[in-house]
Design an enzyme around this catalytic site. Structure first.
Site, PDB file in Angstrom:
ATOM      1  N   HIS A 170      -7.986-152.364  28.271  1.00 30.10           N
ATOM      2  CA  HIS A 170      -7.658-152.904  26.953  1.00 30.10           C
ATOM      3  C   HIS A 170      -6.156-153.122  26.789  1.00 30.10           C
ATOM      4  CE1 HIS A 170      -5.924-149.199  25.276  1.00 30.10           C
ATOM      5  NE2 HIS A 170      -6.907-148.540  25.860  1.00 30.10           N
ATOM      6  N   ARG A 181     -10.547-150.828  20.394  1.00 26.07           N
ATOM      7  CA  ARG A 181      -9.522-151.469  21.218  1.00 26.07           C
ATOM      8  C   ARG A 181     -10.119-152.112  22.464  1.00 26.07           C
ATOM      9  NH1 ARG A 181      -9.183-145.906  21.483  1.00 26.07           N
ATOM     10  NH2 ARG A 181      -8.795-144.859  23.484  1.00 26.07           N
ATOM     11  N   GLU A 208     -12.717-143.979  26.852  1.00 26.59           N
ATOM     12  CA  GLU A 208     -11.569-143.341  27.496  1.00 26.59           C
ATOM     13  C   GLU A 208     -11.867-141.857  27.735  1.00 26.59           C
ATOM     14  OE1 GLU A 208      -9.267-142.929  29.439  1.00 26.59           O
ATOM     15  OE2 GLU A 208      -7.599-144.034  28.551  1.00 26.59           O
ATOM     16  N   HIS A 251     -11.127-148.693  29.552  1.00 26.90           N
ATOM     17  CA  HIS A 251      -9.932-147.877  29.354  1.00 26.90           C
ATOM     18  C   HIS A 251      -9.363-147.428  30.695  1.00 26.90           C
ATOM     19  CE1 HIS A 251     -11.163-147.549  25.091  1.00 26.90           C
ATOM     20  NE2 HIS A 251     -12.369-147.637  25.619  1.00 26.90           N
TER      21      HIS A 251
END
Length: 237
Positions: free
Chosen positions: A9, A60, A87, A179
């Protein structure tokens, strides 16, 4: 032949503020939006036709996937979201400023928490403002209270094997917009990177990593589409 595109991202607001983000659902900055859209433009310029897109349940990464697909002229591509592509969970470090945390606990200790393969940060307190167990995105799931890269990989691997790899085995071109650490877990699996070496693998934001695979899903070639912001890649073996 199968093709995998890994896209970290774009810059998030907490990246900008130097905070441990993990599972906190922060948005992209304007710079992050530009990075994501540019990643899509690079995909378009490379002539890559995406069949399926996977992403996490965090804004995100989701917005990065949208902006990248828009930049690639492929907004129609089916998208699948799953928390197992989130993440790494930063436990008790979540929400803390990285520089202030290093000053409090020592730079060496924070480096261990951030960069070691199998040593996680302290667990998140049950009364934390960032307790994700009440978030309906995770209803019915057994959630971690902290993660190392090792346990992040253990969370990502079954999803990779059960959901993403079969699409690739069918010959698809798959985009995974996720991520830094969930993508590093995939890189470790694909390239059989050693435990002590994966901690040094960096994936730049908004720069598509294109991995060409054989029928056994072994990498035959890999490249970043933005050569000026490329990072070193693991050996193809």
């Amino acid at each position: 032949m199968p093709t995998l595109i890994l896209l970290r991202h774009g810059q998030s607001q907490w990246n900008l503020e130097d905070k441990f983000t993990g599972w906190v659902d922060v948005d992209l900055t304007p710079q992050g939006e530009v990075e994501a859209a540019k990643g899509g433009a690079l995909i378009k310029a490379a002539g890559l036709a995406i069949d399926t897109c996977f992403t996490s349940v965090l804004t995100r990464a989701i917005r990065t996937s949208w902006l990248a697909l828009w930049g690639a002229g492929q907004t129609f591509v089916p998208e699948i979201k799953d928390w197992r592509l989130n993440e790494r969970h930063y436990g008790g470090l979540t929400g803390l400023n990285k520089t202030e945390t290093a000053a409090k606990h020592g730079a060496d200790q924070v480096k261990i928490w951030r960069r070691s393969y199998d040593i996680p940060p302290p667990e998140m307190a049950p009364d934390s403002a960032f307790d994700f167990s009440r978030d309906r995105r995770y209803a019915g799931a057994v959630l971690p209270r902290t993660e190392s890269l090792k346990t992040t990989l253990e969370r990502v691997q079954p999803y990779w094997e059960g959901e993403i790899a079969p699409r690739l085995a069918a010959g698809q071109t798959v985009l995974v917009a996720a991520h830094g650490n969930s993508l590093r877990a995939i890189v470790k699996l694909l390239f059989a990177v050693a435990d002590d070496a994966i901690v040094g693998v960096e994936i730049p934001t908004g720069n598509p990593l294109v991995v060409e695979l054989d029928r056994a899903l072994k990498p035959t070639a890999a490249r970043y589409l933005d050569a000026d912001r490329a990072q070193a890649l693991p050996s193809l073996g």
